[in-house]
Design a protein around this motif. Structure first.
Motif, mmCIF file in Angstrom:
data_model
loop_
_atom_site.group_PDB
_atom_site.id
_atom_site.type_symbol
_atom_site.label_atom_id
_atom_site.label_comp_id
_atom_site.label_asym_id
_atom_site.label_seq_id
_atom_site.Cartn_x
_atom_site.Cartn_y
_atom_site.Cartn_z
ATOM 1 N N ARG A 240 0.826 -1.210 0.000
ATOM 2 C CA ARG A 240 0.000 0.000 0.000
ATOM 3 C C ARG A 240 0.859 1.259 0.000
ATOM 4 O O ARG A 240 0.558 2.245 -0.679
ATOM 5 N N SER A 241 1.964 1.217 0.747
ATOM 6 C CA SER A 241 2.861 2.369 0.810
ATOM 7 C C SER A 241 3.513 2.635 -0.547
ATOM 8 O O SER A 241 3.637 3.784 -0.986
ATOM 9 N N MET A 242 3.895 1.568 -1.237
ATOM 10 C CA MET A 242 4.529 1.738 -2.548
ATOM 11 C C MET A 242 3.562 2.357 -3.553
ATOM 12 O O MET A 242 3.954 3.220 -4.339
ATOM 13 N N VAL A 243 2.313 1.928 -3.523
ATOM 14 C CA VAL A 243 1.321 2.493 -4.438
ATOM 15 C C VAL A 243 1.156 3.989 -4.174
ATOM 16 O O VAL A 243 1.179 4.810 -5.099
ATOM 17 N N ARG A 244 1.023 4.347 -2.895
ATOM 18 C CA ARG A 244 0.838 5.762 -2.561
ATOM 19 C C ARG A 244 2.050 6.592 -2.964
ATOM 20 O O ARG A 244 1.926 7.659 -3.573
ATOM 21 N N GLN A 245 3.254 6.100 -2.627
ATOM 22 C CA GLN A 245 4.452 6.882 -2.896
ATOM 23 C C GLN A 245 4.752 6.979 -4.389
ATOM 24 O O GLN A 245 5.267 8.000 -4.857
#
Length: 347
Positions: A240-245
């Protein structure tokens, strides 16, 4: 939707995410139609699912063939009367520099990973249109959002699967098909046999890139979007963090992904001979017909999540402060490993 007593079709069911998903659904006493190229692996899975209280049949299927996928759908309807859930999951891949991979292999990945999903979507939605309800789940990947080096065709296919989901949802909305849903699931690195039998032209053994999650984590997400349909779900905190960043600072995160693949996805110690892997035929190794791939996903999830967070943060910081990620990684890895041991020890 209500899962109990539903009819669920799963492609790529012989191992990994597909097998874990079948077993999770089997505990809810559904009727399962299990597809893969490996009959023996499917038969053993049918036995496991039956023991858990579900009805199940095995349908050997090469999802790159349209007629075979239509036959799979027909078998499901003939045996159980309908199709409530269809999980497009079958996938293959290679590791290779783009200019060195045989074009035939590139095309094969697209045929299985994209056209196989197209065939599955058509077969499922045709039946669901007649029924007036159903859920199609497409298993894509985090690399559909953040593509990585050496897996160009896989990255292309998973990005395309995400686009397919958006397009299909739009059409269903315009047609006012409120009870037919298309959901996309984006797993990160998962502890499956996938990396053992991927084609490889890098000269280096492919290994699971940390952080590694368990296949059941994805199976749980799949069941979740079936129960409460959601347009798209990334699995795991790092995913989820990779998608957001990536959406906030794509160039920076792409550099992080490139470094991660180069330093942790391809072994620097173990060589690998050129191989087309399981692109044109299923693996004959019985060990490849399992849920997990031996990458210690469950035991090391806490440690590897910390490691991934540290590297992700350091990678973005490295671009900002012009600090080379390669130089920072060993120190971060040492610190993350120590933190991981502490977390595991206190679990």
């Amino acid at each position: 939707m209500r899962i109990k007593n539903s009819v669920v079709v799963i492609t790529g069911a012989a191992s990994g995410i597909g097998r874990a998903t079948a077993l999770r659904f089997a505990r809810r006493h559904v009727s399962l139609v299990l597809a893969s190229r490996r009959l023996e692996a499917l038969e053993s899975l049918v036995a496991e699912c039956t023991a858990l209280g579900s009805r199940a049949i095995a349908v050997p299927t090469d999802t790159s063939e349209h007629d075979a996928v239509q036959e799979l759908a027909s078998r499901a309807v003939e045996e159980f009367g309908r199709i409530d859930v269809w999980v497009n999951n079958a996938a293959v891949s290679f590791f290779s520099p783009f200019l060195e991979v045989p074009l035939r292999d590139f095309e094969r990945v697209i045929d299985v990973n994209l056209m196989g999903y197209v065939y599955g979507a058509r077969a499922a939605l045709e039946r669901m249109q007649d029924q007036g309800a159903g859920v199609l789940v497409n298993v894509a990947s985090i690399v559909g959002e953040v593509p990585q080096p050496y897996t160009s065709a896989y990255s292309v296919s998973k990005a395309a699967v995400r686009a397919l989901g958006v397009s299909l949802r739009s059409e269903l909305m315009l047609d006012r098909k409120k009870h037919i849903h298309v959901c996309t699931v984006l797993p990160p690195t998962i502890d499956t046999p996938f990396f053992h039998h991927a084609a490889n032209y890098t000269g280096r053994r492919a290994v699971a890139m940390p952080p590694v999650y368990t296949p059941d984590r994805v199976a749980k997400a799949i069941m979740g979007v079936v129960e409460a349909p959601t347009r798209e779900v990334a699995v795991g905190r790092i995913g989820r963090s990779m998608v957001r960043q990536h959406r906030l600072m794509p160039g920076r995160l792409e550099k992080v992904m490139a470094h991660q693949v180069e330093h942790t996805h391809l072994s620097r110690k173990e060589a690998a001979e050129d191989s087309s892997g399981n692109l044109y035929g299923p693996s004959l190794d019985p060990a490849d017909a399992r849920v997990t791939g031996g990458w210690s996903g469950r035991r090391r999830t806490a440690q590897r999540t910390i490691m991934g967070t540290a590297l992700l943060g350091a990678g973005v910081g490295a671009v900002v402060f012009a600090e080379p990620l390669k130089a920072a990684a060993p120190v971060l890895a040492k610190r993350a490993a120590a933190l991981g041991r502490a977390v595991v020890g206190n679990a």
